[in-house]
Design a protein around this motif. Structure first.
Motif, PDB file in Angstrom:
ATOM      1  N   ALA A 203      93.338  59.516  63.533  1.00 14.30           N
ATOM      2  CA  ALA A 203      93.702  60.390  63.127  1.00 14.30           C
ATOM      3  C   ALA A 203      94.336  61.294  64.317  1.00 14.30           C
ATOM      4  CB  ALA A 203      92.494  61.987  62.682  1.00 14.30           C
ATOM      5  N   ASP A 204      94.374  61.695  65.282  1.00 15.21           N
ATOM      6  CA  ASP A 204      95.009  62.295  66.310  1.00 15.21           C
ATOM      7  C   ASP A 204      96.401  61.815  66.625  1.00 15.21           C
ATOM      8  OD1 ASP A 204      93.355  64.160  66.603  1.00 15.21           O
ATOM      9  OD2 ASP A 204      92.186  63.437  68.836  1.00 15.21           O
TER      10      ASP A 204
ATOM     11  N   ALA B 157      97.334  59.080  61.602  1.00 12.83           N
ATOM     12  CA  ALA B 157      96.513  58.987  60.493  1.00 12.83           C
ATOM     13  C   ALA B 157      95.592  59.255  59.550  1.00 12.83           C
ATOM     14  CB  ALA B 157      96.829  57.002  60.536  1.00 12.83           C
ATOM     15  N   ARG B 158      95.721  60.073  59.074  1.00 12.93           N
ATOM     16  CA  ARG B 158      94.151  61.432  58.952  1.00 12.93           C
ATOM     17  C   ARG B 158      93.471  60.393  57.961  1.00 12.93           C
ATOM     18  NH1 ARG B 158      90.970  65.200  61.008  1.00 12.93           N
ATOM     19  NH2 ARG B 158      92.371  65.273  62.601  1.00 12.93           N
TER      20      ARG B 158
ATOM     21  N   GLU C  95      96.719  60.761  55.520  1.00 19.30           N
ATOM     22  CA  GLU C  95      97.033  61.834  55.421  1.00 19.30           C
ATOM     23  C   GLU C  95      98.654  61.609  54.502  1.00 19.30           C
ATOM     24  OE1 GLU C  95      95.122  66.508  56.041  1.00 19.30           O
ATOM     25  OE2 GLU C  95      96.354  65.567  57.593  1.00 19.30           O
ATOM     26  N   ASN C  96      99.850  61.217  55.610  1.00 17.62           N
ATOM     27  CA  ASN C  96     100.601  60.737  56.016  1.00 17.62           C
ATOM     28  C   ASN C  96     101.233  59.874  54.997  1.00 17.62           C
ATOM     29  OD1 ASN C  96      99.410  59.043  56.527  1.00 17.62           O
ATOM     30  ND2 ASN C  96     100.015  58.395  59.129  1.00 17.62           N
TER      31      ASN C  96
ATOM     32  N   ILE D  70      85.114  49.617  58.818  1.00 19.85           N
ATOM     33  CA  ILE D  70      84.119  50.356  60.302  1.00 19.85           C
ATOM     34  C   ILE D  70      84.793  51.756  59.864  1.00 19.85           C
ATOM     35  CG2 ILE D  70      82.931  50.027  62.252  1.00 19.85           C
ATOM     36  CD1 ILE D  70      83.057  46.896  62.755  1.00 19.85           C
ATOM     37  N   ALA D  71      83.398  52.357  60.086  1.00 19.48           N
ATOM     38  CA  ALA D  71      83.845  53.673  59.365  1.00 19.48           C
ATOM     39  C   ALA D  71      83.421  54.219  60.916  1.00 19.48           C
ATOM     40  CB  ALA D  71      83.087  54.623  58.048  1.00 19.48           C
ATOM     41  N   ALA D  72      84.225  54.561  62.259  1.00 18.76           N
ATOM     42  CA  ALA D  72      83.497  55.306  63.123  1.00 18.76           C
ATOM     43  C   ALA D  72      84.795  56.261  63.521  1.00 18.76           C
ATOM     44  CB  ALA D  72      84.261  53.937  64.173  1.00 18.76           C
ATOM     45  N   ASP D  73      84.309  57.506  62.169  1.00 17.38           N
ATOM     46  CA  ASP D  73      84.998  59.268  62.336  1.00 17.38           C
ATOM     47  C   ASP D  73      84.418  60.251  62.699  1.00 17.38           C
ATOM     48  OD1 ASP D  73      84.428  57.769  59.782  1.00 17.38           O
ATOM     49  OD2 ASP D  73      86.374  58.789  58.956  1.00 17.38           O
TER      50      ASP D  73
END
Ligand SMILES: Cc1cc2nc3c(=O)[nH]c(=O)nc-3n(C[C@H](O)[C@H](O)[C@H](O)COP(=O)(O)OP(=O)(O)OC[C@H]3O[C@@H](n4cnc5c(N)ncnc54)[C@H](O)[C@@H]3O)c2cc1C
Length: 404
Positions: A35-36, A131-132, A148-149, A159-162
């Protein structure tokens, strides 16, 4: 939408970067999205302690990485324990005699992340920045992820590492169980070595007299020290983290020169939550790191166990991709869920033990701590207990014998 990937990793924190590295080391095609923006620094005080087991693990994922992190981090030479301001126990480390990987390395999380990102780049993985992820849909054949973009990806596995507020986990959705304890902490990071040239020492204070009897931990890391205060409740945490309050209490616990060098002040509740399942109904999404569990930061279980999850998740994806038949592939992911969820529950229970020790709510536990402090000079094992109990019980927690 890009072509279907083998693996998409969401989040470039310690878990996501390690998962991407692990995937590359196993020959899995991987895309990492974050995301950042590129080079956006994440403020706040976070994990310092990288355990030997993690250094070894990272060395497996990228040769030399464990040594690099260990070479940058520091070992403290003495761990001192104080009770009501009086030193009762000291544990010395022979830092000169360490050969191979050290028992731990102490460095800021952002430095650990810098090394992980460097290793990812060397392995050919550059995160897709900015890329959020906002929505995730899994089906029996794979996962569709939207950001979002406007970015959109299709992958066979995700793999969800958010992190703690995982959008992937809430999209699926998977619940977290466990709650927020009443424990609250304030952490202040100070830059620079001790201006007096003192060697790196970890100080643990039970009932610090200059802090109205609150417990306090001072932990050195490369380039500074972290001062961590155990607050009485959330309101106490709010009051202690106020900038004027910090200016008043900090010089009472570190030197005046050090107290001038505040990098940042963080205030945080001690959350103790574990996801009810580490995978979705189709066994295509694997939760890892803080997307899957949150522990109070005692015993360095947060980041170290996140990296253990990451390696296990990437290995499960690799095996699932190479499995013959849907059921086998599902089974591999279910094994990941069983093993790492069990590890997370063990970790949470051990942190709970450490929190109980530090709270010392019963008259008996307060008496035991006071008695141990009084007798520690004659019975060093009581001093060792005071030194170690705030980190929770140790010992292997997984089938493969890991500590995290
Ligand atoms: C104050 C504090 C002190 C701590 N102290 C310790 C300690 O002493 N020892 C220890 O072991 N652990 C400690 N921890 C815990 C440690 O910081 C975490 O365990 C570790 O950061 C978990 O790594 P992670 O990769 O799972 O999550 P994170 O580090 O949170 O990384 C998640 C990544 O995902 C990205 N992301 C988030 N949402 C999205 C989205 N929707 N789409 C794409 N990307 C997204 C984020 O930007 C981030 O880069 C501490 C944590 C805090 C807050």
């Amino acid at each position: 939408m890009s072509h279907e990937q083998e693996l998409l990793v969401v989040g470039a924190g310690p878990a996501g970067l390690s998962a991407a590295l692990a995937a590359r080391s196993l020959g899995v095609e991987v895309t990492l999205i974050e995301a950042d923006a590129r080079d956006q620094e994440r403020p706040g005080s976070r994990a310092l302690f990288v355990h030997q087991e993690t250094l070894e693990r990272l060395g497996r994922l990228a040769p030399g990485l464990g040594e690099k992190i260990a070479g940058f981090g520091i070992l403290w030479q003495v761990a001192r324990t104080f009770y009501r301001g009086k030193e009762v126990y000291a544990r010395r480390y022979d830092t000169e005699q360490v050969s191979g990987l050290p028992p731990y390395a102490s460095l800021r999380q952002l430095d650990t992340e810098r090394f992980l990102l460097g290793a990812c780049r060397a392995a050919g993985v550059e995160p897709v920045w900015g890329a959020r992820v906002v929505s995730v849909r899994s089906d029996p054949n794979g996962v569709t992820v939207r950001a979002e973009n406007g970015g959109e990806w299709r992958a066979r596995y995700v793999i969800a590492a958010d992190g703690a507020r995982s959008a992937v986990r809430t999209s699926i959705p998977i619940e977290m169980d466990g709650g927020r304890s009443s424990d609250y902490r304030v952490a202040v990071d100070l830059s620079g070595e001790d201006p007096g040239g003192a060697p790196a020492e970890r100080h643990l204070h039970y009932r610090h007299p200059a802090l109205d009897g609150r417990n306090l931990l001072i932990v050195p890391f490369t380039g500074g020290v972290q001062v961590d205060v155990q607050c009485r409740d959330p309101a106490d945490g709010e009051a202690l983290s106020d900038p004027d309050a910090v200016r008043r209490w900090l010089p009472r616990v570190v030197s005046r020169e050090q107290a001038e060098r505040v990098l940042w002040v963080s205030r945080y509740p001690c959350l103790q939550r574990v996801a009810t399942c580490f995978t979705d109904e189709h066994r295509r999404v694997l939760l890892a790191g803080e997307a899957a569990h949150l522990f109070a930061p005692l015993g360095a279980r947060g980041m170290n166990s996140s990296i253990a999850d990451a390696e296990a998740a990437a290995t499960a994806v690799c095996l699932a991709l190479r499995s013959t038949g849907v059921e086998r592939a599902r089974g591999v992911v279910e094994d990941y869920d069983t093993v790492r969820r069990q590890a997370a529950r063990h970790n949470r229970a051990r942190v709970e033990g450490a929190l109980r020790h530090l709270r010392a709510e019963s008259a008996w536990s307060r008496l035991a701590q006071a008695g141990a402090a009084r007798l520690a000079s004659r019975l060093p094992r009581l001093g060792a207990w005071l030194d170690k109990a705030p980190y929770g019980p140790r010992g292997p927690i997984t089938l493969r014998g890991g500590l995290y």
